[in-house]
Design an enzyme around this catalytic site. Structure first.
Site, short mmCIF file in Angstrom:
data_model
loop_
_atom_site.label_atom_id
_atom_site.label_comp_id
_atom_site.label_asym_id
_atom_site.label_seq_id
_atom_site.Cartn_x
_atom_site.Cartn_y
_atom_site.Cartn_z
N GLY A 1 0.83 -1.21 0.00
CA GLY A 1 0.00 0.00 0.00
C GLY A 1 0.86 1.25 0.00
CG PHE B 1 -12.45 19.26 11.33
CD1 PHE B 1 -12.15 20.29 10.46
CD2 PHE B 1 -12.55 17.96 10.82
CE1 PHE B 1 -11.94 20.03 9.11
CE2 PHE B 1 -12.33 17.71 9.47
CZ PHE B 1 -12.03 18.74 8.62
CD GLN C 1 -16.66 9.18 10.19
OE1 GLN C 1 -15.70 9.56 9.53
NE2 GLN C 1 -16.75 9.42 11.49
CG HIS D 1 -18.20 12.87 5.57
ND1 HIS D 1 -18.86 14.06 5.34
CD2 HIS D 1 -16.97 13.20 6.04
CE1 HIS D 1 -18.03 15.06 5.65
NE2 HIS D 1 -16.89 14.57 6.07
CG LEU E 1 -15.22 14.33 1.67
CD1 LEU E 1 -16.20 13.91 2.75
CD2 LEU E 1 -13.80 13.95 2.07
CD GLU F 1 -16.33 17.10 10.79
OE1 GLU F 1 -16.76 15.96 10.50
OE2 GLU F 1 -15.68 17.32 11.81
NE ARG G 1 -16.23 13.64 9.67
CZ ARG G 1 -15.08 13.45 9.04
NH1 ARG G 1 -14.66 12.21 8.81
NH2 ARG G 1 -14.35 14.46 8.65
CG HIS H 1 -15.82 9.53 4.89
ND1 HIS H 1 -15.27 9.96 3.71
CD2 HIS H 1 -15.11 10.13 5.88
CE1 HIS H 1 -14.28 10.80 3.97
NE2 HIS H 1 -14.14 10.90 5.27
CD GLU I 1 -10.34 3.85 5.72
OE1 GLU I 1 -9.75 4.77 5.11
OE2 GLU I 1 -11.53 3.55 5.54
NE ARG J 1 -11.72 8.74 10.01
CZ ARG J 1 -11.82 9.90 9.36
NH1 ARG J 1 -11.38 11.02 9.91
NH2 ARG J 1 -12.36 9.94 8.16
CB SER K 1 -8.47 9.45 8.89
OG SER K 1 -8.59 10.55 8.03
CG LEU K 2 -5.25 13.23 6.61
CD1 LEU K 2 -5.04 14.65 6.09
CD2 LEU K 2 -4.79 12.22 5.57
#
Lengths: 245, 593
Positions: free
Chosen positions: B15, B121, B243, B245, B255, B258, B289, B356, B390, B401, B406-407
């Site tokens: 990956g 956020f 999730q 979104h 997307l 947010e 979310r 999402h 992920e 989440r 996530s980042l």
């Protein structure tokens, strides 16, 4: 396009699509197909996905389907663009869609091109921030004005729409860095945090790397992200001239 | 098949997204022979689509900001089944990791002081929920994922990581001792199948949102690593937690960050009402979310949706002004014009909750080591195999989440996994070998597909994928109920033999996308089935898992992770970690916004 997004798209789309399977075809050929759009203003990628359901041997790259990954650059009715953000109302206003691989690169199969040369050019400009002074404990400071110098540069998605529309790239792919590579060269030259200006400029001062650009501006016309490689090339050229004086 | 080529590395990363590239950078930067196998050119990985930012208490927008507040928000956002030691590690280490990214060149937006720009956020607070909304999400306009992924790829080029770009990993190779020794991978361009061997193999294959019909996820998000792990007998965790979104563009699924609501945008229904004020009086549009997505579905069910079909809601941004929209949300303006045919400067964007993110994944510890359950129920490590990003479940997201986490997860645990492997390599991990029988076992799926012996009954991958996605959308969406889930599970399981029997109409070797489409569909199916079984198992409502037949959270029975094994569709439970290293744990309380 109509303001409400309702475009008049013909129900029956006439498609002409470049086919080449090296294990089956002696030479590339154009396949003529019809596709029912239901009058919807589909994206070209939607049409391709539909065609591939009928003929799974049709090959192309795609991933994000929203214009940010840069996978599905191709020549759409004569112009390089991303299939996922090109609507039929733009690509086939007369109900005729012609799909070919990006020009100037070897074709692997159908709409898939070998991008090795394109990536090599990108790598040639040292596409990473160089600053060998010890970093502070927090971020390196950069004013909003300094940061604004990177707008229109860092957003490149490496789709190759620009470079493969550039005649100088077609003639001298081994020696001309091409618009995408040069855009990134300027992205790092323009970054207030980068300290390698001298090395970067020295790497571009020969007769080919940058000076093969003849200002044709096909790159600007074909960039799906509306970036302007010609302007970036002009900025580097000015720096090179200033440096030479 | 002719003799299969093999290649050997110190570390092999499956990956090329944010997690994989961060792991690879750690290892190649230390001089280890590191290879990344990516089915797309790395900058085309789905990290590129992340928009709003990376949440982290760097103290730019608010000098007093505290990683412990971030930790509190994350624990609460996770509805208390996030592992607190991991959350603590992520929030505490985060600033250092974000500063590293800046030093690598990531072009963050800036404040007037020259520091990294941070925006509010959802689910963020000051002072453990008592000090109002925080602004903690570090952003590069609304293209943070793009900027992050390109920066990591660039730095991997600098450190000469070996890239197998457009190579597809098929299955893990395990030897008789159960140690992972590498993978079988195919070069997509010419079809060559190769054995890649390594001292350490890392799954960083991202999510699997394509199990649903409507998703923000890229076509390539097919859960390849999850399925590889399941087929190798490895358990997965919390796979019922998906999730949705709140703001996917209606119809297209694309997307809308947010960050739009962080910058002051809000949702309205057909009466023009800002309905989130009713559902979350304090946080309003910046509630978790899961909370916003459920509120939206309720509005739709109560016929307050917009448009002729009353099937979507509107995200209003025009009051922010053209200048803010162009400088802070330029990518959103572009996407809205392209996919919704509206200009956010003047008109609201039609949106619906859209699949999402996969909170579940392969359970790992903070070092990225993959865990399995010993006979006495305790954790033990799977030798030779790691995961991050992920596809892993460490678990910092629990049942829901928070945006921007996530980042952070990718880079914090990508780096931690790299650091652990680095020290293990320094101590000397021997290269374990696999017998030809071991390799043959990993080749089984591919051999079956290529031989065409399975007896395809006229099915196509596209039709079966659509059927699977339809079932998941209908039966395992924002609201769930036992009966519907059981129906869905039965319908889903009826697809397995047909998906496994798919054969190729095109046998060619060169860039045969049909071949990979089938392999990907088989992977998606494994993820969908894991979701179906664990979703039905969890008889409560928590975070993203909202059941109409069990509407309350049930801490007595379900303050735990779910587990799933492919063999016999076995399910189990695993304790949640309530032992952060340097502080007291946050105890479960009523979660309201």
């Amino acid at each position: 396009m109509g303001k409400d997004g309702s475009n008049v798209v013909s129900n029956k789309l006439q498609i002409s699509i470049y086919r080449y399977r090296p294990e089956h075809d002696e030479a590339p050929w154009m396949q003529d197909l019809e596709y029912e759009t239901g009058g919807r203003d589909l994206m070209v990628l939607d049409v391709l996905e539909g065609l591939r359901e009928q003929d799974p041997s049709l090959s192309y790259r795609r991933s994000c389907r929203e214009g940010v990954c840069g996978s599905d650059g191709m020549n759409i009715s004569g112009r390089n663009n991303l299939a996922c953000i090109t609507p039929l109302s733009q690509a086939a206003p007369d109900g005729r869609l012609v799909l070919r691989p990006l020009p100037g690169l070897p074709v692997v199969r159908d709409l898939v091109v070998d991008m090795t040369m394109f990536y090599r050019q990108y790598e040639s400009i040292a596409p990473y921030l160089i600053n060998d002074s010890p970093p502070p404990a927090i971020e390196r400071l950069q004013s909003p004005e300094q940061r604004a110098q990177l707008d229109g540069l860092y957003e490149c998605i490496l789709c190759a729409c620009c470079s493969t529309s550039c005649p100088s790239f077609w003639w001298n792919p081994e020696r001309f860095v091409g618009p995408a590579g040069l855009l990134q060269a300027w992205r790092f030259l323009a970054d207030s945090r980068d300290t390698a200006d001298e090395e970067r400029l020295a790497g571009l001062e020969d007769a080919f790397s940058l000076f093969r650009c003849h200002g044709i501006q096909n790159c600007v016309a074909s960039c799906p992200k509306k970036l302007n490689p010609t302007r970036a090339i002009g900025e580097i050229r000015n720096q090179l001239i200033k440096r030479a004086v | 098949m002719a003799q299969m080529r093999s290649m050997t590395f110190d570390a092999l990363i499956i990956g090329g997204g944010g997690a994989g590239l961060r792991t690879a950078l750690q290892l190649s930067g230390s001089g280890y022979r590191t290879a990344v196998v990516s089915k797309v050119f790395p900058t085309r990985s789905h990290t590129v689509s992340a928009q709003g930012g990376i949440t982290c208490a760097i103290g730019s927008a608010d000098a007093e900001d505290d990683w412990r507040w971030h930790m509190y928000d994350t624990v609460k956002g996770a509805d208390y089944i996030g592992d607190q030691a991991a959350i603590e590690y992520m929030c505490r280490t985060g600033p250092e990791v974000v500063f590293e990214l800046e030093h690598m060149g990531l072009p963050f937006s800036r404040t007037d002081e020259g520091r990294i720009y941070q925006r509010p956020f959802g689910g963020q607070s000051r002072e453990y929920g008592k000090g109002g909304q925080a602004a903690r999400t570090c952003a590069a306009a609304d293209r943070t994922g793009h900027a992050l992924l390109h920066t990591l790829y660039q730095n991997n080029l600098r450190h000469e990581t070996t890239f197998f770009n457009e190579w597809f990993a098929v299955d893990l190779v395990l030897n008789s001792a159960g140690t992972v020794t590498g993978v079988i991978a195919i070069n997509i361009e010419d079809g060559e199948t190769v054995l890649l061997q390594s001292r350490a193999t890392v799954l960083a294959t991202g999510g699997a949102g394509r199990i649903y019909a409507s998703t923000t996820n890229a076509h390539i998000n097919t859960g390849d690593g999850i399925a590889m792990a399941l087929r190798a007998g490895i358990m997965v965790q919390d796979m019922e937690m998906w999730q949705f979104h709140p703001t996917g563009i209606h119809g297209a699924g694309v997307l809308v960050t947010e960050g739009c609501r962080g910058e002051g945008g809000y949702l309205i229904n057909r009466d023009g009402e800002r309905f989130m004020e009713r559902y979350a009086p304090n946080a309003k549009d910046l509630a978790g979310r899961d909370v916003v997505a459920r509120s939206m579905v309720l509005e739709l069910q109560e016929e307050r949706g917009c448009g002729d079909e009353r099937d979507h809601l509107l995200l209003k941004l025009d009051h922010l002004g053209e200048e803010v929209l162009n400088s802070r949300l330029p990518g959103i303006c572009e996407l809205a014009r392209t996919f919704a045919h509206v200009d956010p400067v003047r008109e609201p964007i039609p949106v619906v909750p859209t699949c999402h993110y996969m909170m579940g994944g392969v359970p790992v510890n903070i070092d990225g080591q993959i865990l399995r359950q010993a006979d006495d129920g305790s954790d033990e490590v799977v030798a030779g195999l790691y995961a991050c990003g992920e596809s892993a479940c460490v678990s910092v997201h629990g049942a829901n989440r928070l945006g921007g986490n996530s980042l952070l997860d990718l880079v914090v645990f990508g780096r931690a996994t790299g650091q652990f492997i680095e020290s293990a390599l320094r101590d000397g991990i021997s290269l374990e070998s696999a017998s030809s029988d071991d390799v043959e076992r990993a080749m089984a799926r591919l051999r079956r597909l290529d031989s065409g012996s399975a007896g395809n009954n006229g099915d196509t991958p596209a039709a079966l994928r659509r059927a699977m996605q339809g079932i998941m959308q209908r039966c395992f969406g924002v609201f769930r109920s036992g009966e519907l889930m059981r129906t869905g599970r039965d319908e889903l399981q009826a697809l397995r033999p047909r998906i496994e029997a798919l054969s190729l109409s095109d046998q060619s070797s060169v860039f045969n996308t049909e071949r990979f489409e089938v392999l990907e569909l088989q992977n998606l199916y494994e993820v969908a089935e894991a979701t179906a079984f664990t979703a039905e198992l969890r008889t409560e409502s928590r975070g993203a898992h909202a059941r109409e037949d069990y509407q309350e959270r049930d801490d007595e029975n379900w303050l735990c992770h779910s587990l799933y094994w492919r063999d016999g569709n076995r399910c189990g439970r695993r304790a949640v970690n309530f032992s952060p290293a340097g502080m007291d744990a946050f105890q479960p309380t009523v979660r309201s916004y």
